[in-house]
Design a protein around this motif. Structure first.
Motif, PDB file in Angstrom:
ATOM      1  N   ASP A 247       0.806  -1.220   0.000  1.00  0.00           N
ATOM      2  CA  ASP A 247       0.000   0.000   0.000  1.00  0.00           C
ATOM      3  C   ASP A 247       0.843   1.275   0.000  1.00  0.00           C
ATOM      4  O   ASP A 247       0.352   2.351   0.358  1.00  0.00           O
ATOM      5  CB  ASP A 247      -0.960   0.006   1.192  1.00  0.00           C
ATOM      6  CG  ASP A 247      -0.240  -0.225   2.517  1.00  0.00           C
ATOM      7  OD1 ASP A 247      -0.848   0.009   3.578  1.00  0.00           O
ATOM      8  OD2 ASP A 247       0.932  -0.656   2.487  1.00  0.00           O
ATOM      9  N   MET A 248       2.094   1.172  -0.399  1.00  0.00           N
ATOM     10  CA  MET A 248       2.929   2.370  -0.511  1.00  0.00           C
ATOM     11  C   MET A 248       2.401   3.239  -1.650  1.00  0.00           C
ATOM     12  O   MET A 248       2.059   2.751  -2.717  1.00  0.00           O
ATOM     13  CB  MET A 248       4.390   1.986  -0.753  1.00  0.00           C
ATOM     14  CG  MET A 248       5.317   3.176  -0.981  1.00  0.00           C
ATOM     15  SD  MET A 248       7.074   2.728  -0.989  1.00  0.00           S
ATOM     16  CE  MET A 248       7.445   2.869   0.778  1.00  0.00           C
ATOM     17  N   VAL A 249       2.321   4.550  -1.407  1.00  0.00           N
ATOM     18  CA  VAL A 249       1.805   5.492  -2.391  1.00  0.00           C
ATOM     19  C   VAL A 249       2.980   6.106  -3.151  1.00  0.00           C
ATOM     20  O   VAL A 249       3.853   6.732  -2.560  1.00  0.00           O
ATOM     21  CB  VAL A 249       0.975   6.604  -1.719  1.00  0.00           C
ATOM     22  CG1 VAL A 249       0.466   7.596  -2.757  1.00  0.00           C
ATOM     23  CG2 VAL A 249      -0.178   6.000  -0.926  1.00  0.00           C
ATOM     24  N   TYR A 250       2.979   5.915  -4.478  1.00  0.00           N
ATOM     25  CA  TYR A 250       4.073   6.416  -5.309  1.00  0.00           C
ATOM     26  C   TYR A 250       3.638   7.632  -6.124  1.00  0.00           C
ATOM     27  O   TYR A 250       2.475   7.774  -6.504  1.00  0.00           O
ATOM     28  CB  TYR A 250       4.545   5.329  -6.278  1.00  0.00           C
ATOM     29  CG  TYR A 250       5.437   4.289  -5.664  1.00  0.00           C
ATOM     30  CD1 TYR A 250       4.939   3.043  -5.307  1.00  0.00           C
ATOM     31  CD2 TYR A 250       6.787   4.550  -5.436  1.00  0.00           C
ATOM     32  CE1 TYR A 250       5.754   2.078  -4.741  1.00  0.00           C
ATOM     33  CE2 TYR A 250       7.616   3.596  -4.874  1.00  0.00           C
ATOM     34  CZ  TYR A 250       7.095   2.365  -4.533  1.00  0.00           C
ATOM     35  OH  TYR A 250       7.917   1.414  -3.970  1.00  0.00           O
ATOM     36  N   TYR A 261      15.175  15.888  -5.749  1.00  0.00           N
ATOM     37  CA  TYR A 261      14.126  14.880  -5.805  1.00  0.00           C
ATOM     38  C   TYR A 261      12.770  15.581  -5.724  1.00  0.00           C
ATOM     39  O   TYR A 261      12.308  15.941  -4.658  1.00  0.00           O
ATOM     40  CB  TYR A 261      14.291  13.881  -4.659  1.00  0.00           C
ATOM     41  CG  TYR A 261      15.568  13.088  -4.751  1.00  0.00           C
ATOM     42  CD1 TYR A 261      16.613  13.319  -3.862  1.00  0.00           C
ATOM     43  CD2 TYR A 261      15.738  12.122  -5.727  1.00  0.00           C
ATOM     44  CE1 TYR A 261      17.794  12.599  -3.948  1.00  0.00           C
ATOM     45  CE2 TYR A 261      16.922  11.396  -5.817  1.00  0.00           C
ATOM     46  CZ  TYR A 261      17.942  11.644  -4.934  1.00  0.00           C
ATOM     47  OH  TYR A 261      19.106  10.931  -5.032  1.00  0.00           O
ATOM     48  N   ASN A 262      12.156  15.779  -6.880  1.00  0.00           N
ATOM     49  CA  ASN A 262      10.860  16.447  -6.926  1.00  0.00           C
ATOM     50  C   ASN A 262       9.735  15.425  -7.045  1.00  0.00           C
ATOM     51  O   ASN A 262       9.956  14.281  -7.436  1.00  0.00           O
ATOM     52  CB  ASN A 262      10.801  17.433  -8.096  1.00  0.00           C
ATOM     53  CG  ASN A 262      11.180  16.770  -9.416  1.00  0.00           C
ATOM     54  OD1 ASN A 262      10.455  15.914  -9.911  1.00  0.00           O
ATOM     55  ND2 ASN A 262      12.329  17.155  -9.970  1.00  0.00           N
ATOM     56  N   ILE A 263       8.530  15.833  -6.693  1.00  0.00           N
ATOM     57  CA  ILE A 263       7.352  14.970  -6.791  1.00  0.00           C
ATOM     58  C   ILE A 263       6.234  15.754  -7.456  1.00  0.00           C
ATOM     59  O   ILE A 263       6.266  16.991  -7.514  1.00  0.00           O
ATOM     60  CB  ILE A 263       6.889  14.458  -5.403  1.00  0.00           C
ATOM     61  CG1 ILE A 263       6.543  15.623  -4.486  1.00  0.00           C
ATOM     62  CG2 ILE A 263       7.936  13.563  -4.780  1.00  0.00           C
ATOM     63  CD1 ILE A 263       5.972  15.203  -3.138  1.00  0.00           C
ATOM     64  N   GLU A 264       5.230  15.039  -7.960  1.00  0.00           N
ATOM     65  CA  GLU A 264       4.118  15.679  -8.663  1.00  0.00           C
ATOM     66  C   GLU A 264       2.966  15.947  -7.695  1.00  0.00           C
ATOM     67  O   GLU A 264       1.966  15.231  -7.667  1.00  0.00           O
ATOM     68  CB  GLU A 264       3.643  14.790  -9.819  1.00  0.00           C
ATOM     69  CG  GLU A 264       4.638  14.709 -10.964  1.00  0.00           C
ATOM     70  CD  GLU A 264       4.101  13.918 -12.140  1.00  0.00           C
ATOM     71  OE1 GLU A 264       4.707  13.981 -13.212  1.00  0.00           O
ATOM     72  OE2 GLU A 264       3.081  13.218 -11.968  1.00  0.00           O
ATOM     73  N   SER A 355      -0.491  12.991  -8.830  1.00  0.00           N
ATOM     74  CA  SER A 355      -1.102  12.751 -10.136  1.00  0.00           C
ATOM     75  C   SER A 355      -1.938  11.478 -10.097  1.00  0.00           C
ATOM     76  O   SER A 355      -1.686  10.568  -9.309  1.00  0.00           O
ATOM     77  CB  SER A 355      -0.013  12.635 -11.208  1.00  0.00           C
ATOM     78  OG  SER A 355       0.909  11.615 -10.877  1.00  0.00           O
ATOM     79  N   LYS A 356      -2.944  11.440 -10.966  1.00  0.00           N
ATOM     80  CA  LYS A 356      -3.892  10.335 -11.055  1.00  0.00           C
ATOM     81  C   LYS A 356      -4.692  10.156  -9.769  1.00  0.00           C
ATOM     82  O   LYS A 356      -5.193   9.065  -9.493  1.00  0.00           O
ATOM     83  CB  LYS A 356      -3.175   9.027 -11.418  1.00  0.00           C
ATOM     84  CG  LYS A 356      -2.476   9.076 -12.773  1.00  0.00           C
ATOM     85  CD  LYS A 356      -1.806   7.749 -13.098  1.00  0.00           C
ATOM     86  CE  LYS A 356      -1.118   7.817 -14.444  1.00  0.00           C
ATOM     87  NZ  LYS A 356      -0.441   6.530 -14.787  1.00  0.00           N
ATOM     88  N   GLY A 357      -4.781  11.212  -8.951  1.00  0.00           N
ATOM     89  CA  GLY A 357      -5.603  11.177  -7.755  1.00  0.00           C
ATOM     90  C   GLY A 357      -5.045  10.398  -6.594  1.00  0.00           C
ATOM     91  O   GLY A 357      -5.755  10.181  -5.601  1.00  0.00           O
TER      92      GLY A 357
END
Length: 633
Positions: A247-250, A261-264, A355-357
């Motif tokens: 259940d790790m959220v990527y 290290y950026n994230i969306e 992204s993608k909710g």
């Protein structure tokens, strides 16, 4: 009728035969394509590929390391690293925003007083200075490479570069490795006054510890951090891949956008309600950046104001008080109680939406810090950033396992008790494992029989190569990124690739190239030597790993390179190579045979229609007298 039958027969045979041939030939020509992910333009060596699966299945070890100190009490987390032979221990700040690991040098005149003795190169039998070369800045004498780093809080570090054995502690299954690091001769700002000895750089760059270990092939291209919760401190760090929780959220991390290290990050919800913001507010400049070396979180002005207002709306019943430091305009509230575990009953839940909710929930300890002068009071740990970049420091990921999967360009978040995860690792000894000998191989090879402890490695599929002697050629697309718009010397570039893959220059062929601004996309094919008509499986695997692990080094003037696509084509048998000739020959023979048969049938038909029968003796109108049969005598 006969003519129509012959034509239809010929057409049917040729059509069916050619159709079958086309299908067979297409199957033989179709290569096995293996898609690859793009790499960073700053340093193309830090992304490993799906080919690493075979190596990972051989139990590639991880470096399990404990984290010390407390984010709020000290402003950072540290880990222990041992350098040299015999080893010298240092407490280094774990920093994903830095690309160099450095410690104070013994002769530094402008370094502060830290918790451990300074590094003494002369006391290490394995130390070597990094000699001055065209790829680095050099000291005043022109003997040794130097480095310099400046940070946003106006602190800086500079010194010389050296290479020595680094050890990761007895909890680590990873054996000691040689690595390049900085030996400081000057510190300023917080780096001068801090208790920690130096920095352990985990960012993207050639001098990063991660990049160096990945380049050696001793760990997979991933690492994980887990910071302890409020008032607990400590935590754990793993250099190398781990098996991710289901259940790790990527979220995607774009290495091309910046070296960080950026994230969306798309939205932020407070108490289930989305903040009313411009959708691109978290996508400005460097985007949303994770930085373990930063204590708090910093939002662009509009996002900060909206977040602050939403929080205050949900806790309007609490009393607002002044912050602990009069020099800062902290936003603090009293009346929430001393029990940290009960804060979620008072403060709202905050969700980060990717992204993608995809959604990751934050607890109050991820955006609050305790007031140091008022019991039961807490302050917002999120501030307004003077820059348009969104910066997420360590406070936002407390009690969260964060996996920086650089191989697949993504970052994962998983809520857990980081203190318990730390305890699952064995007790750390004060002395690190010493090298087995002073004869160190710079390639940093390890035994495949060493099994990792603790968290298991990531499972990846094995490589399916054709059988021995069946690999005909290897092709790959390379993207060069250079500061100049001039075309490179293709002959020199071919020579560099040949040296990097350990093949002859005659085996390297440039198929085509496309120029797009500073980027140059080149398509290369590596063919077997003239003395052989195929690659051995061992040689093919060696070249594939050199490409995918970015062990092929190019001269600095060519800029950085990115591997876009890689494919290998199996060697064709004689029948496969010449099947079209055989097919054409059979087709021509069949057509000629059918045409001959048709011609003969037509000729025979016409011959029969033109024959005239003449009377006996060839006399027209003659009367033949009947004769009786004579009796036999």
């Amino acid at each position: 009728m006969a003519r129509r039958l012959v034509v239809l027969l010929i057409y049917s045979v040729v059509l069916n035969f050619c159709g079958a041939f086309a299908s067979t030939a297409d199957d033989h020509r179709r290569p096995m394509i293996l898609p690859l992910h793009l790499t960073s333009p700053d340093d193309a060596r830090h992304h490993r590929r799906a080919f690493d699966g075979r190596r990972l299945q051989r139990s590639e070890p991880n470096a399990h390391m404990r984290l010390h100190d407390d984010l709020l009490a000290n402003g950072y987390y540290t880990t222990r690293l041992w350098i040299g032979t015999p080893s010298q221990m240092f407490a280094l700040i774990v920093d994903t925003g830095s690309t160099v690991t450095y410690v104070p040098c013994f002769d530094c005149q402008e370094c502060g007083k830290h918790q451990d003795p300074r590094f003494q190169p002369d006391m290490s039998t394995t130390y070597q200075p990094v000699k001055c070369n065209i790829n680095c800045n050099c000291d005043d004498k022109g003997n040794q490479c130097t480095y310099e780093r400046r940070y946003a809080e106006q602190s800086s570090s500079s010194g010389v570069l050296g290479e020595d054995v680094i050890s990761f502690g007895n909890e680590s299954a990873l054996v000691p490795q040689r690595a390049v690091f900085g030996c400081e001769n000057m510190e300023t700002g917080d780096l001068y006054s801090q208790r920690a000895d130096g920095i352990m750089g985990l960012g993207r760059g050639q001098l990063s510890v991660m990049d160096q270990l990945v380049e050696k092939g001793v760990i997979s291209d991933s690492f994980s951090l887990c910071y302890g919760g409020m008032g607990v401190g400590g935590g754990a760090m793993v250099l190398g891949g781990i098996k991710s929780p289901p259940d790790m959220v990527y979220t995607h991390s774009d290495p091309f956008r910046s070296p960080y290290y950026n994230i969306e990050l798309k939205e932020i919800h407070v108490a289930g309600k989305a903040l009313k913001l411009n959708p691109k507010v978290f996508d400005q400049k460097h985007g949303t950046v994770l930085d373990s070396g930063t204590t708090y979180a910093y939002f662009p002005k509009d996002a900060f104001v909206a977040f602050k207002d939403a929080i205050m709306k949900e806790i309007h019943f609490l009393k607002q008080v002044h912050g602990p430091d009069p020099n800062y305009n902290d936003i603090c509230f009293s009346g929430a109680g001393r029990d940290v575990t009960q804060l979620s009953k008072v403060f709202p839940q905050v969700d980060m939406v990717f992204s993608k909710g995809k959604k990751f929930s934050l607890s109050p300890e991820n955006y609050l810090f305790p007031h140091t002068k008022v019991n039961g009071a807490y302050c917002l740990g999120i501030f307004e950033n003077g820059d348009s970049t969104t910066l997420l420091g360590g406070i936002l990921v407390r009690n969260t396992l964060v996996t920086y999967d650089r191989e697949d360009n993504k970052v994962g978040f998983w809520k857990t008790n980081c203190s318990e995860l730390r305890k699952s690792l064995s007790h750390e000894n004060a002395q690190a494992p010493a090298p087995a000998s002073n004869d160190w191989n710079l390639s940093g090879g390890i035994s495949p029989d060493i099994a990792p402890g603790g968290l298991p490695p990531t499972d990846l599929p094995p490589i399916d190569l054709p059988g021995e002697g069946q690999i005909g050629q290897i092709s790959f697309d390379m993207m060069l990124n250079s500061s100049t718009s001039m075309k490179p010397n293709f002959t020199e570039l071919s020579e560099s690739i040949a040296r990097g893959l350990e093949v002859k220059i005659s085996q390297v062929h440039l198929k085509n190239y496309t120029i797009s601004g500073p980027d140059l996309l080149l398509r290369w094919t590596i063919v077997p030597d003239e003395s052989a008509n195929s690659f051995t499986t061992e040689k093919a695997m060696d070249m594939i790993l050199r490409l995918t692990r970015h062990k092929m080094q190019l001269p600095h003037k060519f800029g950085s390179y990115e591997l876009v696509k890689l494919k290998f084509q199996r060697k064709q048998s004689w029948w496969e190579q010449n099947s079209w000739i055989v097919a054409v020959g059979v087709s021509v023979a069949s057509v000629l045979g059918l045409l001959a048969l048709g011609t003969w049938l037509v000729w025979r038909y016409r011959s029969r229609r033109g024959v005239s029968y003449e009377p006996v003796d060839g006399v027209a109108g003659a009367t033949v007298t009947e004769q009786e049969l004579q009796p036999l005598k």
